[in-house]
Enzyme design. Structure first.
Site, PDB file in Angstrom:
ATOM      1  N   SER A 187       6.602  -5.424   3.101  1.00  0.00           N
ATOM      2  CA  SER A 187       5.758  -4.437   2.418  1.00  0.00           C
ATOM      3  C   SER A 187       6.532  -3.499   1.509  1.00  0.00           C
ATOM      4  O   SER A 187       5.969  -2.522   1.021  1.00  0.00           O
ATOM      5  CB  SER A 187       4.994  -3.619   3.473  1.00  0.00           C
ATOM      6  OG  SER A 187       5.904  -2.951   4.325  1.00  0.00           O
TER       7      SER A 187
ATOM      8  N   LYS B 114       0.933   3.276   8.579  1.00  0.00           N
ATOM      9  CA  LYS B 114       1.684   3.737   7.402  1.00  0.00           C
ATOM     10  C   LYS B 114       1.048   4.992   6.810  1.00  0.00           C
ATOM     11  O   LYS B 114       1.753   5.939   6.439  1.00  0.00           O
ATOM     12  CB  LYS B 114       1.737   2.621   6.362  1.00  0.00           C
ATOM     13  CG  LYS B 114       2.579   1.427   6.802  1.00  0.00           C
ATOM     14  CD  LYS B 114       2.518   0.288   5.794  1.00  0.00           C
ATOM     15  CE  LYS B 114       3.348  -0.895   6.250  1.00  0.00           C
ATOM     16  NZ  LYS B 114       3.295  -2.027   5.324  1.00  0.00           N
TER      17      LYS B 114
END
Length: 819
Positions: free
Chosen positions: A693, A736
């Protein structure tokens, strides 16, 4: 007497008047001798009268019902036997023993009472019944068959003397032979009365022969039964005698324990145990083997331990539970704050179990960072269901035998941890928590994760086979719960057996509530304090969460609160001042916990060139990462530091390749990379980092460094990048965004395909943050870089490219000339 009619033509013999005695369950036959005990007053008087006045003759007739004490005429049979009293003996108890001899058949006609003062005995007129004689081949054959049968009967029935048999077999008349045989047969008196009333000799002998054959069959069966019983008794006596000898020998040799007693005790326990037939039969075989093995043998201990394990297991012992969904929901809410999705799934299972009697045990896998309450949630589930709770930690397990058990042939063999835990809990339907299922490893001793496949497969675990037991054991009633920090280390076949429920990290507000509702009261009680001794204001608790802990869970928060409680306890015990109530505020917090451990919540003060904020997902929850890039004169080397994994290194190379493919759009020479070296670094280099990511974060950092354009300091991003600049979706979006929110970042760039995952993000986070959804790298650069006219710098088409000039950039962001 009235009620009887007779055919006078049939009676050619004499009529005589005699005393009558009724018999209970006895039939007297002509030409037979029988001893009888007489106790009834009327019968004794009749015998005395017969002896005194009737030449010792008396008429004996059977009662229809033996219970009648004083029979009436209708209570007696019509036919009896005129008998003679051979001997009479008076006994001390008032009864008399009389020896009768049957003379001939007779029917009684009327009843009159004897004359005299004490004459309360019956007197009857009896008429002799004439008997026919029969001869012929059929009669002779029947006589011979009866005699042979009588000899056979005499060999079986030892009570019949040989002299008696010889005397009876000397009779050649069928009628007399029948009369002689019938008294020696154990036949019901009703049947004997029927033979007595049969006047035709051959038919009488036929009936007698049939009864004799029946008695022979019964006697044969009795003899076989007696022989079996005798043999069994002899065997038992022999075993008892030998066992007593063994006990005596053991006592002489100083052995207090009797080896045979253990086998007897095991057999008793086996009879009381409810278990499958296969297990019962195998256990019985092992107990028999135990009797034959000397106690000093090593095999004796192996077999005994095996039998004990089987008998100690709760094969069919289930804990009865009365499920109350409302009460279960209250327990879950009382023990845990938040965690709505796991609670909902658990309550769904409880509701289904309440509706159906049997449901295959679900396999739930709670996945989340440390300290978020996975194991304690499993305990609350057991409490809500009213079942026992079993916890088995799989962290570091690398031996398959820990799960499946060892073969009995190995020294010190034991069943697997699953069976051991069930023995300890004593129920076969507990809530079973397999903790840290992702921490198992594999070596030369086998793969324990593969051994778990049968345990956790609802289609197989009803017949789980442990290596030590070597028997099928039913695990289907157990409610299995597994916990893990991450899924990537769990093999896919094992994941397929489980229902994954993610437990994300907590928000600051949730941590604050958990600390105030659960952790602080718990630690106050554990440290011997009272509520009035310690209080936290809201700002102080938030300061502990932000600056003294950095975690997704609340474990470190509990440690810090415990540290405060210890210091307050010491002050109370020392008693240096009279203060007994301590209030923890943001101002005095440092005096209790020391210097803050983290710069939590502090982002960069201003936008900087070559510095970008990324979002990452780790085993301890979400984190924000600072990615740095530096450009130096060189020969085209690319150096990547910060202990990055292979995936992140590939993302960095892909980002660099994307940049080179679009160099013309950014005003760079096609071979610009040959004149410079690029160094990419992610701080906190001691911590391993990996994942897909960070692609757009790395690309943005490199472009910022090359173009000398700063990146916004109030924005964080996540997403994978392709060589064409497309932004691909990622995982762990909720964690996140939580990490970015904890870092006081209020703008986040995410892939457009992750829009569906925003449903999992708390509403409070979405209201407090701006979420930018992008599909290409150009959109990322347009939002992330601090540039007055980004659309002129980042063109969509090659033919629209405009070379970079100093006028497009702000003065303070102008790059030095490159060489």
């Amino acid at each position: 007497m009235t009620g009887f009619t007779f055919d006078n033509d049939r009676f050619a013999a004499e009529t005589i008047r005699l005393p009558m005695m009724s018999l209970r369950e006895v039939v007297m036959f002509p030409r037979s001798i029988a001893p009888l005990f007489v106790g009834r007053e009327a019968s004794i008087k009749a015998i005395e009268q017969a002896v005194a006045a009737h030449d010792k003759k008396i008429f004996l007739v059977a009662q229809r019902s033996p219970e009648t004490e004083k029979p009436n005429p209708e209570d007696l049979f019509e036919m009896g036997t005129v008998s003679k009293i051979l001997q009479m003996l008076r006994l001390p108890d008032g009864t008399i023993k009389v020896l009768f001899e049957g003379l001939y058949r007779a029917e009684w006609e009327s009843e009159t009472m004897g004359v005299g003062e004490d004459a309360d005995y019956p007197m009857v007129t009896v008429r002799r019944v004439p008997e026919e004689e029969s001869a012929g081949a059929e009669s002779d054959a029947l006589i011979r068959a009866t005699q042979e049968a009588l000899e056979h009967y005499g060999r079986i029935n030892k009570k019949l003397a040989p002299e008696t048999i010889l005397a009876i077999n000397s009779i050649t008349s069928p009628g007399r032979l029948a009369d002689a045989v019938m008294p020696h047969l154990k036949v019901d008196y009703i049947k004997k009365q029927g033979v007595l009333e049969e006047l035709e000799p051959v038919r009488r002998l036929e009936e007698t022969y049939a009864f004799l054959q029946g008695e022979i069959e019964i006697s044969s069966i009795e003899k076989r039964i007696k022989n079996r019983v005798k043999q069994q008794m002899e065997k038992n006596q022999k075993e008892y005698y030998l066992n007593e000898q063994i006990k005596a020998i053991n006592k002489e040799m100083g052995r207090e324990d009797d080896p045979g007693a253990e086998a007897v005790e095991f057999e008793k326990r086996l009879e009381e145990k409810n278990m499958p037939e296969e297990a019962r039969e195998k256990t019985l075989r092992e107990i028999k083997k135990l009797r034959q093995i000397p106690p000093s043998s090593a095999e004796y201990t192996v077999v005994r331990n095996y039998v004990e394990w089987i008998l100690d297991l709760p094969w069919a012992v289930y804990q009865e539970t009365d499920l109350d969904i409302t009460a279960a929901e209250a327990i879950l809410n009382e023990d845990h704050y938040g965690l709505e999705k796991p609670k909902e799934r658990i309550l769904e299972y409880l509701a289904v179990q309440k509706l159906v009697d049997r449901i295959k045990g679900p396999i739930l896998c709670l996945v989340g960072p440390p300290g978020v309450g996975k194991t304690s949630l499993a305990k609350s589930i057991a409490k809500a269901m009213g079942r026992e709770f079993v916890r088995l930690s799989l962290g570091g397990v690398r031996d398959e035998a820990e799960i499946r058990g060892h073969r009995r042939t190995y020294v010190g063999a034991l069943p697997g941890k699953i069976i051991q835990s069930l023995k300890r809990v004593k129920f076969n339907n507990p809530v079973f928590c397999l903790d840290e299922v992702d921490k198992m490893s594999t070596d030369f001793r086998g793969d324990p994760s593969s051994a778990l496949l049968e345990v956790l497969d609802p289609e197989q675990n009803y017949a789980y086979n442990d290596h030590y037991l070597d028997l099928d054991y039913d695990l289907s009633k157990i409610f299995f719960i597994t916990t893990a920090n991450s899924l990537h280390s769990i093999p896919l076949p094992l994941q397929d057996r489980m229902e994954i429920i993610r437990i994300p990290g907590y928000l600051e507000t949730e941590k604050s509530q958990i600390g105030r509702r659960f952790l602080l009261p718990k630690n106050i009680e554990q440290h011997g304090l009272k509520d009035e001794n310690l209080s936290f204001d809201e700002e102080a608790l938030l300061e502990v969460i932000r600056r003294y802990t950095r975690e997704a869970g609340v474990r470190n928060l509990e440690r810090e609160l415990a540290s405060v409680c210890r210091k307050v306890a010491r002050k109370l015990v020392e008693g240096k001042n009279e203060e007994t109530a301590f209030e923890i505020t943001k101002a005095n917090l440092e005096s209790y916990l020391g210097v803050p451990k983290h710069r939590h919540g502090e982002m960069e003060a201003a936008p900087r060139v070559g510095l970008c904020t990324g979002m990452a997902y780790t085993e301890v929850g979400g984190e924000i990462l600072m990615v740095e890039a530096a450009i130096m004169p060189g020969t085209g080397k690319v150096e990547i530091t910060g202990k990055l994994g292979e995936v992140m290194q590939e993302s960095a190379r892909a980002a660099l390749s994307y940049l080179r493919s679009r160099s013309g759009l950014y005003g760079l020479k096609p071979d610009f990379h040959k004149e410079i070296d690029i160094h990419i670094h992610v701080p906190e280099g001691a911590i391993p980092k990996d994942g897909p990511s960070a692609g757009i974060t790395l690309a943005t950092t490199i472009i910022s460094a090359l173009l000398n354009i700063p990146v916004r300091n109030d924005i964080a991003m996540t997403g994978e990048i392709t060589l064409r600049g497309r932004v691909l979706p990622i995982g762990g979006l909720r964690e996140k965004l939580l990490a970015a929110h904890r870092g006081l970042i209020r703008t986040a760039i995410i892939p457009a395909e992750n829009e569906k995952d925003l449903k999992e993000v708390p509403e409070a986070i979405l209201k407090d943050m701006e979420i930018i959804k992008v599909e290409s790298m150009d959109e990322v650069l347009g939002k992330a870089l601090v540039c007055p006219e980004p659309e002129k710098v980042f063109c969509r088409k090659t033919e629209d490219a405009v070379p970079l000039t100093e006028t497009l950039l702000k003065e303070e962001f102008r790059a030095e000339p490159r060489h």
